[in-house]
Enzyme design. Structure first.
Site, PDB file in Angstrom:
ATOM      1  N   THR A 343      -4.979 -10.196  -2.469  1.00 12.52           N
ATOM      2  CA  THR A 343      -4.468  -8.997  -3.012  1.00 12.52           C
ATOM      3  C   THR A 343      -2.975  -8.628  -3.196  1.00 12.52           C
ATOM      4  O   THR A 343      -2.312  -9.941  -3.063  1.00 12.52           O
ATOM      5  CB  THR A 343      -4.804  -7.977  -1.671  1.00 12.52           C
ATOM      6  OG1 THR A 343      -3.920  -8.183  -0.738  1.00 12.52           O
ATOM      7  CG2 THR A 343      -6.240  -7.818  -1.176  1.00 12.52           C
ATOM      8  N   CYS A 344      -2.549  -7.854  -3.676  1.00  5.31           N
ATOM      9  CA  CYS A 344      -1.018  -7.540  -4.089  1.00  5.31           C
ATOM     10  C   CYS A 344      -0.243  -7.107  -2.956  1.00  5.31           C
ATOM     11  O   CYS A 344       0.901  -7.236  -3.184  1.00  5.31           O
ATOM     12  CB  CYS A 344      -1.081  -6.179  -5.100  1.00  5.31           C
ATOM     13  SG  CYS A 344      -1.848  -6.635  -6.921  1.00  5.31           S
ATOM     14  N   ASP A 345      -0.866  -6.992  -1.714  1.00  7.20           N
ATOM     15  CA  ASP A 345       0.019  -6.712  -0.660  1.00  7.20           C
ATOM     16  C   ASP A 345       0.690  -7.865  -0.043  1.00  7.20           C
ATOM     17  O   ASP A 345      -0.221  -8.892   0.330  1.00  7.20           O
ATOM     18  CB  ASP A 345      -0.993  -5.936   0.611  1.00  7.20           C
ATOM     19  CG  ASP A 345      -0.340  -5.313   1.513  1.00  7.20           C
ATOM     20  OD1 ASP A 345       0.812  -5.765   1.724  1.00  7.20           O
ATOM     21  OD2 ASP A 345      -0.910  -4.329   2.002  1.00  7.20           O
ATOM     22  N   SER A 346       2.071  -7.907   0.104  1.00 10.73           N
ATOM     23  CA  SER A 346       2.529  -9.053   0.768  1.00 10.73           C
ATOM     24  C   SER A 346       2.328  -9.254   2.240  1.00 10.73           C
ATOM     25  O   SER A 346       2.566 -10.253   2.954  1.00 10.73           O
ATOM     26  CB  SER A 346       4.056  -8.841   0.732  1.00 10.73           C
ATOM     27  OG  SER A 346       4.513  -7.887   1.114  1.00 10.73           O
ATOM     28  N   ASN A 383      -8.331  -3.379  -3.036  1.00 12.33           N
ATOM     29  CA  ASN A 383      -7.793  -4.042  -4.399  1.00 12.33           C
ATOM     30  C   ASN A 383      -8.964  -4.723  -5.314  1.00 12.33           C
ATOM     31  O   ASN A 383      -8.670  -5.539  -6.296  1.00 12.33           O
ATOM     32  CB  ASN A 383      -6.651  -5.206  -3.972  1.00 12.33           C
ATOM     33  CG  ASN A 383      -5.384  -5.251  -4.835  1.00 12.33           C
ATOM     34  OD1 ASN A 383      -4.556  -5.761  -4.587  1.00 12.33           O
ATOM     35  ND2 ASN A 383      -5.544  -4.707  -5.952  1.00 12.33           N
TER      36      ASN A 383
END
EC number: 4.1.1.17
Length: 395
Positions: A343-346, A383
């Site tokens: 996903t784009c979440d860090s 996502n």
């Protein structure tokens, strides 16, 4: 999703359309799975023989009735494997779990052991034949009595909160009556219950066998103070599995200790229940995640914390890992790696460290093991990354 000549793929999900219960495509090995797979998502793997073996361990050793905690893994294939292995009782916590279990294994006996339920959920469960319910407050007890019309056939299980023990995940902060409340609630519930029991949970992944003895001694003091007789004692779950860095005693030692404690505290003549979830299915499942990119010691995978690796991220559990390559090659020294999810979440990071062969590369597959419990069950669709592919490996 699988190459021509492979078994046709069912479309499993966490709580599926139960009209499609044809079973899973079965393979002899993980290598066979990967050679046949043409999809782009992670792959959930179930090992039915391991789940069946865990079921036999409990059915042959636990000193009472075994209730599978459905929340650990509600996949229909898991439910059917446990049923065919001899498990006849299931701990459910929602309307959907009631419906799922009854659709997959219609002969099962259900225990609704969630201490806080909606009125609609109570009504639905009762109409479906459920008679065992848990509670931990006067308001919940009154709710159940009102919804069921003060039914005379209820078996009520009072959930008590325990002092903190040695579990990896203590569970008494959210549910459970304290000692004074429990004494009062037993007296009130005894007036209405066909049968009355006490239930507790020592915490998930309990590494201290003595916690069960402390819990039973605590329950004994509550029952004595209440002056009422109970019909059952539910030892809950907490039975551990050997994750890296955690070395629980053999399960037989847990069973022997519980049996001795039941006798020592005057519960030997009662019906005894247990609610294993993790211990029945954790080692019977894994996730195959493909390496999309390597940056030094960081591996970017097509599954992560918003998928089946929640515990690896949020609880920093170091699950066992294996490297699989579609084309065999020599694997030499190992190296410690960190995982990132897709996903784009860090926040989608699993620090591990996870030991894998040092030559891991894009296109390899990492099998994250012991994810049969709370892996697939916690997966989301955040996502747009998720998997609908579950296979059985008959090893």
């Amino acid at each position: 999703m699988f190459k021509s000549g492979s078994a046709p793929l069912a479309r499993p999900a966490i709580l599926p359309d139960t009209s499609n219960r044809s079973g899973l495509p079965a393979f002899a090995s993980v290598g066979d799975v990967l050679r046949a797979y043409e999809g782009d998502d992670a792959i959930f793997v179930l090992y039915p023989k391991k789940i069946a073996a865990a079921a036999r361990t409990f059915l042959n050793g636990f000193p009472g009735k075994v209730l599978y905690a459905v929340k650990a893994n509600p996949h229909p294939a898991v439910l059917k494997t446990l049923w065919t292995s001899g498990v006849r009782n299931f701990d459910v916590a929602s309307t959907r779990e009631v419906d799922l279990v009854q659709s997959v294994v219609p002969g099962a006996k259900l225990f609704f052991m969630h201490p806080v339920k909606s009125r609609a959920a109570i009504r639905h469960a009762y109409e479906c034949g459920v008679r065992d319910f848990s509670f931990d407050s006067a308001d919940e007890l009154q709710k159940m009595l009102e919804v069921t019309g003060y039914a005379s056939d209820l078996t009520l299980h009072l959930r008590v909160a325990l002092p903190k023990g040695g579990a990896a995940m203590p569970l008494s902060g959210k549910f459970g009556a304290d000692r004074d409340q429990a004494v009062e609630l037993l007296g009130e519930a005894r007036r209405h219950a066909f049968k009355l029991g006490v239930t507790f949970h020592v915490g998930s992944q309990c590494l201290e066998i003595s916690d069960y003895d402390m819990a039973l001694a605590y329950v004994r003091s509550i029952v004595d103070a209440s002056g009422v007789e109970i019909d059952s004692i539910d030892c809950g779950g907490g039975f551990p599995v050997p994750y890296p860095g955690m070395s629980p005693r053999p399960m037989g030692e847990y069973f022997s200790a519980i049996r001795s404690s039941l006798s020592a505290h005057g519960f030997a003549g009662l019906q005894v229940l247990g609610e294993p979830g993790r211990a029945l299915c954790a080692q019977g499942g894994s996730t195959l995640a493909r390496v999309e990119l390597r940056k030094g010691g960081d591996l970017y995978l097509n599954d992560g914390s918003y998928g089946s690796l929640f515990d690896a991220a949020q609880c920093a559990w170091k699950f066992p890992v294996k490297l699989h390559t579609v084309e065999p090659r020599d694997q030499g020294e190992t190296e410690a790696f960190r995982f990132f999810g897709p996903t784009c979440d860090s926040l989608d990071v699993m620090n591990g460290p996870f030991e894998l062969p040092a030559d891991v590369q894009e296109g390899d597959w990492v099998e994250i093991c012991h994810l049969g419990a709370y892996g697939q069950a916690l997966s989301s669709r955040f996502n747009g990354f998720y998997s609908e592919t579950t296979v059985a490996v008959m090893a």
